[in-house]
Every structure is written in structure tokens, then in C-alpha cells.
Write a protein that holds these residues in place. Structure first.
Motif, PDB file in Angstrom:
ATOM      1  N   THR A 101      43.683  42.723  49.488  1.00  0.00           N
ATOM      2  CA  THR A 101      42.254  42.506  49.275  1.00  0.00           C
ATOM      3  C   THR A 101      41.561  43.799  48.866  1.00  0.00           C
ATOM      4  O   THR A 101      40.711  43.796  47.954  1.00  0.00           O
ATOM      5  N   MET A 102      41.920  44.914  49.490  1.00  0.00           N
ATOM      6  CA  MET A 102      41.294  46.193  49.131  1.00  0.00           C
ATOM      7  C   MET A 102      41.668  46.595  47.705  1.00  0.00           C
ATOM      8  O   MET A 102      40.840  47.122  46.959  1.00  0.00           O
ATOM      9  N   THR A 103      42.912  46.333  47.300  1.00  0.00           N
ATOM     10  CA  THR A 103      43.332  46.626  45.923  1.00  0.00           C
ATOM     11  C   THR A 103      42.529  45.786  44.938  1.00  0.00           C
ATOM     12  O   THR A 103      42.052  46.296  43.914  1.00  0.00           O
ATOM     13  N   GLU A 104      42.370  44.505  45.245  1.00  0.00           N
ATOM     14  CA  GLU A 104      41.581  43.618  44.380  1.00  0.00           C
ATOM     15  C   GLU A 104      40.126  44.062  44.310  1.00  0.00           C
ATOM     16  O   GLU A 104      39.528  44.094  43.223  1.00  0.00           O
ATOM     17  N   LEU A 105      39.532  44.382  45.457  1.00  0.00           N
ATOM     18  CA  LEU A 105      38.137  44.833  45.487  1.00  0.00           C
ATOM     19  C   LEU A 105      37.954  46.142  44.728  1.00  0.00           C
ATOM     20  O   LEU A 105      36.985  46.300  43.965  1.00  0.00           O
ATOM     21  N   GLU A 106      38.874  47.063  44.930  1.00  0.00           N
ATOM     22  CA  GLU A 106      38.795  48.347  44.247  1.00  0.00           C
ATOM     23  C   GLU A 106      38.804  48.158  42.730  1.00  0.00           C
ATOM     24  O   GLU A 106      37.972  48.729  42.012  1.00  0.00           O
ATOM     25  N   ALA A 107      39.717  47.340  42.247  1.00  0.00           N
ATOM     26  CA  ALA A 107      39.801  47.100  40.801  1.00  0.00           C
ATOM     27  C   ALA A 107      38.540  46.423  40.281  1.00  0.00           C
ATOM     28  O   ALA A 107      38.009  46.803  39.225  1.00  0.00           O
ATOM     29  N   ILE A 109      35.462  46.447  41.608  1.00  0.00           N
ATOM     30  CA  ILE A 109      34.314  47.357  41.697  1.00  0.00           C
ATOM     31  C   ILE A 109      34.390  48.418  40.611  1.00  0.00           C
ATOM     32  O   ILE A 109      33.379  48.742  39.970  1.00  0.00           O
ATOM     33  N   GLU A 110      35.584  48.967  40.386  1.00  0.00           N
ATOM     34  CA  GLU A 110      35.734  49.977  39.334  1.00  0.00           C
ATOM     35  C   GLU A 110      35.400  49.393  37.963  1.00  0.00           C
ATOM     36  O   GLU A 110      34.731  50.041  37.151  1.00  0.00           O
ATOM     37  N   ALA A 111      35.813  48.148  37.715  1.00  0.00           N
ATOM     38  CA  ALA A 111      35.501  47.498  36.437  1.00  0.00           C
ATOM     39  C   ALA A 111      33.992  47.262  36.315  1.00  0.00           C
ATOM     40  O   ALA A 111      33.394  47.520  35.265  1.00  0.00           O
ATOM     41  N   ASP A 112      33.370  46.806  37.393  1.00  0.00           N
ATOM     42  CA  ASP A 112      31.918  46.591  37.382  1.00  0.00           C
ATOM     43  C   ASP A 112      31.182  47.915  37.198  1.00  0.00           C
ATOM     44  O   ASP A 112      30.186  47.984  36.463  1.00  0.00           O
ATOM     45  N   LEU A 113      31.651  48.951  37.845  1.00  0.00           N
ATOM     46  CA  LEU A 113      31.030  50.266  37.724  1.00  0.00           C
ATOM     47  C   LEU A 113      31.151  50.788  36.303  1.00  0.00           C
ATOM     48  O   LEU A 113      30.198  51.343  35.740  1.00  0.00           O
ATOM     49  N   GLU A 114      32.306  50.587  35.709  1.00  0.00           N
ATOM     50  CA  GLU A 114      32.507  51.013  34.326  1.00  0.00           C
ATOM     51  C   GLU A 114      31.540  50.279  33.393  1.00  0.00           C
ATOM     52  O   GLU A 114      30.920  50.890  32.520  1.00  0.00           O
ATOM     53  N   ARG A 115      31.398  48.980  33.589  1.00  0.00           N
ATOM     54  CA  ARG A 115      30.454  48.210  32.769  1.00  0.00           C
ATOM     55  C   ARG A 115      29.018  48.645  33.022  1.00  0.00           C
ATOM     56  O   ARG A 115      28.211  48.742  32.101  1.00  0.00           O
ATOM     57  N   ALA A 116      28.684  48.914  34.266  1.00  0.00           N
ATOM     58  CA  ALA A 116      27.311  49.285  34.615  1.00  0.00           C
ATOM     59  C   ALA A 116      26.914  50.649  34.094  1.00  0.00           C
ATOM     60  O   ALA A 116      25.746  50.901  33.839  1.00  0.00           O
ATOM     61  N   THR A 117      27.897  51.532  33.935  1.00  0.00           N
ATOM     62  CA  THR A 117      27.588  52.889  33.490  1.00  0.00           C
ATOM     63  C   THR A 117      27.870  53.106  32.007  1.00  0.00           C
ATOM     64  O   THR A 117      27.620  54.199  31.496  1.00  0.00           O
TER      65      THR A 117
END
Length: 124
Positions: A101-107, A109-117
Motif C-alpha cells: 500500500t505504501m508503494t502504491e501511495l508513493e507512486a 502521490i509522486e505522479a500527482d505531484l509531478e502533474r501539479a508542479t
């Protein structure tokens, strides 16, 4: 098995010993043990108590004692105990499930962060 898995296993074994003691107490006092659904409802009650204590810690709710922090630590421990027991009762390998679950969440969130920035017009 790594240290984290060993630690989780030790916590789970201790939680199950306490669960067994509660079963003995309930049998002696009430003639029956809690089923999984009743145990889950007890956990929901603990989460409600935890919410009240968090509110007290944040100053949003009065707490009659100056040791709200100690009560918060106790309730967090109660909730962890319930999660460990529920995982065992339902056959969930909590160590593996948590890691996955942490691996899935990390991926995600990182994808969302990349899109957001990303700047407009830049490829994602």
C-alpha cells in the motif's frame, strides 16, 4: 525476515495474547466471546475516543485532565491493537499489505505531484 517484520510479528503475537485474555474474560463474565463484527464495532468506538483526544490536543475540545497526551498515547495503542488483531482474524499479512500500500501511495502521490508542479505547455 527483517527487523520491521520481526517487530510487527512480536506486536501481533502480544496483541493476540491480550485478545485471548479478553475472550476468556468474556466467556467467564458473559458466556460468549465477541465475534469479528463486534470486535470491529469496539474498534470504531476506540477511533471515536481517539478523535476526541486529538481534538483536545488541538485545543478544539476541553479535556478534564491535564494528561490528554497520555490518554492519546493509550488510545493510539488501543487502536493499533485492534488493527493488529483484525488483520490476524481476517488472515491479512499486515507487513506485506502495508509495504504494498505504501508503494502504491508513493507512486500515486509522486505522479500527482509531478502533474501539479508541471508548467503549462511542458510534457508530463
Amino acid at each position: 525476515m527483517d527487523q520491521e517484520a520481526d517487530g510487527l510479528k512480536a506486536l501481533t503475537e502480544r496483541a493476540m495474547r491480550i485478545h485471548a485474555l479478553y475472550d476468556q474474560l468474556n466467556l467467564a463474565a458473559r458466556g460468549r466471546t465477541w465475534n469479528r463484527e463486534e470486535f470491529m464495532l469496539g474498534f470504531v468506538g476506540d477511533v471515536g475516543d481517539l478523535a476526541k483526544l486529538v481534538m483536545a490536543e488541538e485545543g478544539a475540545r476541553p479535556y478534564p485532565d491535564t494528561s490528554a497526551h497520555d490518554a492519546l498515547a493509550h488510545e493510539l495503542s488501543d487502536c493499533l491493537w485492534s488493527v493488529l488483531v483484525l488483520a490476524r482474524l481476517y488472515g491479512v499479512d499486515l507487513g506485506r499489505a502495508f509495504a504494498r500500500t505504501m508503494t502504491e501511495l508513493e507512486a500515486a502521490i509522486e505522479a500527482d505531484l509531478e502533474r501539479a508542479t508541471a508548467r503549462p505547455g511542458e510534457p508530463e
